[in-house]
Design an enzyme around this catalytic site. Structure first.
Site, short mmCIF file in Angstrom:
data_model
loop_
_atom_site.label_atom_id
_atom_site.label_comp_id
_atom_site.label_asym_id
_atom_site.label_seq_id
_atom_site.Cartn_x
_atom_site.Cartn_y
_atom_site.Cartn_z
N ASP A 74 -52.01 -34.42 24.79
CA ASP A 74 -52.84 -35.64 25.10
C ASP A 74 -53.10 -36.44 23.89
O ASP A 74 -53.18 -36.16 22.72
CB ASP A 74 -54.12 -35.12 25.79
N ASN A 99 -51.28 -39.56 23.14
CA ASN A 99 -50.38 -40.64 22.77
C ASN A 99 -51.01 -42.08 22.87
O ASN A 99 -50.76 -42.98 22.10
CB ASN A 99 -48.97 -40.57 23.63
N GLY A 100 -51.63 -42.42 24.05
CA GLY A 100 -52.04 -43.72 24.28
C GLY A 100 -53.00 -44.08 23.26
O GLY A 100 -53.12 -45.20 22.61
N ARG A 101 -53.95 -43.24 23.03
CA ARG A 101 -55.23 -43.50 22.00
C ARG A 101 -54.61 -43.81 20.66
O ARG A 101 -55.20 -44.62 19.89
CB ARG A 101 -56.39 -42.49 22.21
N ARG A 103 -48.91 -48.72 24.07
CA ARG A 103 -48.82 -47.25 24.51
C ARG A 103 -47.58 -46.66 24.43
O ARG A 103 -47.58 -45.34 23.99
CB ARG A 103 -49.56 -47.19 25.85
N GLU A 138 -50.07 -36.55 38.52
CA GLU A 138 -50.86 -37.60 38.56
C GLU A 138 -50.44 -38.87 37.57
O GLU A 138 -50.74 -39.99 37.83
CB GLU A 138 -52.12 -37.35 38.14
N ASN A 139 -49.38 -38.40 36.95
CA ASN A 139 -48.87 -39.80 35.91
C ASN A 139 -48.00 -40.42 36.66
O ASN A 139 -47.89 -41.66 36.41
CB ASN A 139 -47.98 -39.05 34.75
N ARG A 150 -54.95 -27.91 23.83
CA ARG A 150 -54.99 -29.32 24.09
C ARG A 150 -55.39 -30.09 22.83
O ARG A 150 -56.44 -29.69 22.26
CB ARG A 150 -56.04 -29.42 25.32
N SER A 199 -57.11 -30.08 33.52
CA SER A 199 -56.25 -31.27 34.17
C SER A 199 -55.13 -30.73 34.99
O SER A 199 -53.86 -31.28 34.84
CB SER A 199 -55.84 -32.21 33.04
N GLU A 232 -56.38 -17.76 26.29
CA GLU A 232 -57.29 -18.30 25.63
C GLU A 232 -57.26 -19.74 25.28
O GLU A 232 -56.00 -20.33 25.07
CB GLU A 232 -57.06 -17.64 23.91
C1 FPP Z 1 -50.58 -37.95 27.08
O1 FPP Z 1 -50.68 -39.20 26.59
C2 FPP Z 1 -49.28 -37.57 27.23
C3 FPP Z 1 -48.55 -37.84 28.32
C4 FPP Z 1 -48.89 -38.54 29.52
C5 FPP Z 1 -47.10 -37.32 28.29
C6 FPP Z 1 -46.72 -36.72 27.07
C7 FPP Z 1 -45.17 -37.30 26.92
C8 FPP Z 1 -44.76 -37.13 25.73
C9 FPP Z 1 -45.21 -36.55 24.40
C10 FPP Z 1 -43.59 -37.81 25.35
C11 FPP Z 1 -42.37 -37.44 26.21
C12 FPP Z 1 -42.09 -36.14 26.08
C13 FPP Z 1 -40.93 -35.64 26.22
C14 FPP Z 1 -40.70 -34.24 26.40
C15 FPP Z 1 -39.61 -36.18 26.25
P1 FPP Z 1 -51.60 -40.18 27.30
O2 FPP Z 1 -50.81 -41.16 27.58
O3 FPP Z 1 -52.46 -39.69 28.42
O4 FPP Z 1 -52.61 -40.52 26.25
P2 FPP Z 1 -54.17 -41.00 26.39
O5 FPP Z 1 -55.05 -40.04 27.11
O6 FPP Z 1 -54.80 -41.38 24.93
O7 FPP Z 1 -54.23 -42.70 26.93
#
Ligand code: FPP
Length: 251
Positions: free
Chosen positions: A12, A14-16, A25, A59-60, A180, A188, A199
């Site tokens: 979790d 990536n976007g932030r 993002r 949900e994504n 996480r 989630s 754990e």
């Molecule tokens: C959460 O970040 C992450 C995801 C929705 C997906 C995870 C995806 C990757 C690591 C890249 C693709 C993976 C592979 C295996 C090719 P978020 O976007 O929810 O971050 P945020 O909560 O900060 O917005």
């Protein structure tokens, strides 16, 4: 150090991470893929037997179309670019989730990666894609009802183990450790049945920042945990036994 056999990760933040750097993002997801690569290699090197990564939740799908497309594109690239590495490290590739919703070409790449790596003898890497735990349980129950109707199983006599076999994770042991990232303390809709005695470890760094040292910190924390599965630990029960014997002796 006691290593977990099965590590599951909710990747979790990536976007932030991207936002904190003034980047779009998608740049966070791109960096996230590099973290996936590093984590897979490190877990495999350490001798972790199962690694399960929550890569795309059911949900994504509700994210903006452009972001979903970018994530699917990254997944396709990942599958194409990592296969040689998976082979080299003898990693078996596996997927869980409602794969019927994924684009056809991704489905084909996934099947190919699973087939090519199926006889590998090292770590099992599982990607959770279009995955939601409630949906997984529901699909399992639907298959169970069908089997009950055709006499393959007697649902009224069902054991927990038999029910586990109806889940996408039928071939996997339950996770020992769930990590996480990003400071959020939620499950989630991830592996709700399977996490019953897992754990939990939450760390504040965003997924793109999660490196080998963060992984080691999580594993060290795990090795200090005392797992009792609702019972008493052997060390605790031995101590209690000793106290009881002392009490008896003093009477
Ligand atoms: C959460 O970040 C992450 C995801 C929705 C997906 C995870 C995806 C990757 C690591 C890249 C693709 C993976 C592979 C295996 C090719 P978020 O976007 O929810 O971050 P945020 O909560 O900060 O917005």
């Amino acid at each position: 150090m006691v290593l977990p056999k099965h590590v599951a990760i909710i990747m979790d933040g990536n976007g932030r991470w991207a936002q904190s750097k003034g980047l779009p993002r998608v740049a966070g997801h791109q960096q996230g893929v590099l973290t996936v690569r590093g984590t897979v290699q490190e877990c495999s090197k350490l001798g972790i037997e199962y690694l399960t990564l929550y890569a795309f939740s059911s949900e994504n799908w509700s994210r903006p179309e452009g972001e979903v497309e970018a994530l699917m594109g990254l997944l396709g690239q990942y599958l194409a670019s990592e296969l040689a590495l998976l082979q080299e490290q003898q990693i078996r590739f596996h997927v869980i989730g409602d794969l019927s919703k994924l684009p056809t070409e991704i489905g084909q790449s996934l099947s190919h990666s699973m087939a090519v790596t199926s006889t590998n003898t090292g770590m099992t890497l599982t990607l959770a894609l279009s995955y939601g735990s409630r949906n997984e349980i529901l699909r399992g129950v639907q298959r169970l009802i069908a089997d009950d109707k055709s006499g393959l199983v007697d649902a009224s006599q069902l054991t927990e183990q038999q029910f586990s076999d109806y889940l996408d994770t039928a071939q996997l042991p339950d996770p020992d450790l769930l990590i996480r990232t990003s400071g959020e303390m939620r499950i989630s809709n991830f592996l709700l049945w399977q996490l019953a005695y897992t754990e939990l470890y939450f760390c504040s760094c965003y997924w793109p920042e999660f490196d080998a040292s963060q992984l080691h910190a999580a594993l060290e924390d795990y090795s200090r945990r005392c797992r009792r599965y609702g019972g008493v630990s052997s060390a605790l029960s031995a101590k209690q036994h000793q106290n009881e014997s002392l009490e008896e002796a003093s009477h």
